[in-house]
Design a protein around this motif. Sequence first.
Motif, PDB file in Angstrom:
ATOM      1  N   ALA A 140     -35.119 -12.471 -17.650  1.00  0.00           N
ATOM      2  CA  ALA A 140     -34.064 -13.443 -17.931  1.00  0.00           C
ATOM      3  C   ALA A 140     -32.702 -12.925 -17.484  1.00  0.00           C
ATOM      4  O   ALA A 140     -31.883 -13.676 -16.929  1.00  0.00           O
ATOM      5  CB  ALA A 140     -34.043 -13.771 -19.417  1.00  0.00           C
TER       6      ALA A 140
ATOM      7  N   ARG B  92     -32.561 -18.557 -19.429  1.00  0.00           N
ATOM      8  CA  ARG B  92     -31.948 -18.785 -20.740  1.00  0.00           C
ATOM      9  C   ARG B  92     -33.032 -19.058 -21.775  1.00  0.00           C
ATOM     10  O   ARG B  92     -34.002 -19.764 -21.519  1.00  0.00           O
ATOM     11  CB  ARG B  92     -31.001 -19.983 -20.691  1.00  0.00           C
ATOM     12  N   LEU B  93     -32.851 -18.460 -22.962  1.00  0.00           N
ATOM     13  CA  LEU B  93     -33.745 -18.712 -24.082  1.00  0.00           C
ATOM     14  C   LEU B  93     -33.093 -19.740 -24.995  1.00  0.00           C
ATOM     15  O   LEU B  93     -31.997 -19.510 -25.519  1.00  0.00           O
ATOM     16  CB  LEU B  93     -34.027 -17.423 -24.852  1.00  0.00           C
ATOM     17  N   GLN B  94     -33.750 -20.871 -25.170  1.00  0.00           N
ATOM     18  CA  GLN B  94     -33.215 -21.941 -26.006  1.00  0.00           C
ATOM     19  C   GLN B  94     -34.059 -22.090 -27.257  1.00  0.00           C
ATOM     20  O   GLN B  94     -35.290 -22.179 -27.191  1.00  0.00           O
ATOM     21  CB  GLN B  94     -33.214 -23.262 -25.219  1.00  0.00           C
ATOM     22  N   ARG B  95     -33.392 -22.091 -28.405  1.00  0.00           N
ATOM     23  CA  ARG B  95     -34.103 -22.226 -29.687  1.00  0.00           C
ATOM     24  C   ARG B  95     -34.676 -23.630 -29.811  1.00  0.00           C
ATOM     25  O   ARG B  95     -34.007 -24.619 -29.531  1.00  0.00           O
ATOM     26  CB  ARG B  95     -33.135 -21.951 -30.845  1.00  0.00           C
TER      27      ARG B  95
ATOM     28  N   ILE C 104     -42.660 -18.593 -26.531  1.00  0.00           N
ATOM     29  CA  ILE C 104     -41.543 -18.950 -25.641  1.00  0.00           C
ATOM     30  C   ILE C 104     -41.969 -19.938 -24.564  1.00  0.00           C
ATOM     31  O   ILE C 104     -41.225 -20.181 -23.605  1.00  0.00           O
ATOM     32  CB  ILE C 104     -40.909 -17.702 -24.991  1.00  0.00           C
TER      33      ILE C 104
ATOM     34  N   TRP D 134     -38.990 -20.753 -29.009  1.00  0.00           N
ATOM     35  CA  TRP D 134     -37.953 -20.712 -27.992  1.00  0.00           C
ATOM     36  C   TRP D 134     -38.526 -21.262 -26.695  1.00  0.00           C
ATOM     37  O   TRP D 134     -39.743 -21.252 -26.488  1.00  0.00           O
ATOM     38  CB  TRP D 134     -37.471 -19.281 -27.737  1.00  0.00           C
ATOM     39  N   LYS D 135     -37.648 -21.730 -25.852  1.00  0.00           N
ATOM     40  CA  LYS D 135     -38.054 -22.195 -24.535  1.00  0.00           C
ATOM     41  C   LYS D 135     -37.244 -21.446 -23.503  1.00  0.00           C
ATOM     42  O   LYS D 135     -36.016 -21.501 -23.498  1.00  0.00           O
ATOM     43  CB  LYS D 135     -37.803 -23.701 -24.399  1.00  0.00           C
ATOM     44  N   ILE D 136     -37.928 -20.705 -22.637  1.00  0.00           N
ATOM     45  CA  ILE D 136     -37.231 -19.981 -21.586  1.00  0.00           C
ATOM     46  C   ILE D 136     -37.209 -20.844 -20.331  1.00  0.00           C
ATOM     47  O   ILE D 136     -38.227 -21.407 -19.933  1.00  0.00           O
ATOM     48  CB  ILE D 136     -37.904 -18.620 -21.296  1.00  0.00           C
TER      49      ILE D 136
END
Length: 284
Positions: free
Chosen positions: A105, A111-114, A218, A228-230
């Motif tokens: 990343a 980006r890691l999105q919650r 993820i 999380w979504k990367i």
Amino acid sequence: MKHATITGRGKITIRILLYWMTFVGIYMTGGFIGSFFPGKSHLPGFSNWISGTLAAFLVTWIFLRWEKSSFTSIGLLWEKGTLFRFFKGFLLGSCIFFVMVLILAGYSGGRLQRIPWNADGYTLIAYLTFIPLGLMEEVAFRSYPLVRLNQVFGIRVTLLIIALAFALYHISMGWSIYVALAGPFVWSFVFGLAAVWSRGIALPAGIHISVNVLQNIIGLNGGKGLLWKISFPESHLARTELIGLSVQGCLLAASLIAMELFIRRNGKESIYPEKMIRSGLGDK
């Protein structure tokens, strides 16, 4: 230690190939039969992995009986340190995975999105599937095959053979050659080295299951229950792929270096199975 003859190596190789073919055959047959029963869609893969785990133990038992041997002879038994070693592996696998994801990343603009997590029974079952899945594959590839191949080939060749077989197994399950070599082939060295170093499969099973769980968390495998979504910029996709391959390459290199250090520390390439794997699911 006596050197194995070519005939001995060929015999063991054929036996292990037959072992893997029997395991895959029983596993796929069980999945095919199970597809005819209703309600399977509510248990995503769980029944498959349970039957697969049973198939792995069954095939191992059959081949050990053929040799007039037992699970104890290859260290495949439960001991008091089993859970501790498993959770130790889970923690180690989590650390390795997080470092790899952070590097990927960080250098590719990911980006890691919650993601809001709505846990339900379906999600719980989806995560529980990773336990029998990881155990099934560790029994099928890092127990009987590892011990027998190591008897005649030594650690280096044994881990290579198992890594190739592990990749081919995933290809037979529908994975692309590229993904199978970049993923399972590389990680097989990690799991195999963990089995050799810890003298059992509890540690590699913990690593294996943790990696599968975190990939799901993820969203790398498109499963349920994301936390999380990367995501990566579309303009950096080629760069992201290159960095991902580089990270996997570094993991492979680190595994090979660790293997050489292990061999040097023990003073020989091949270790007798009773010394190498004393407790298959227990402590060192």
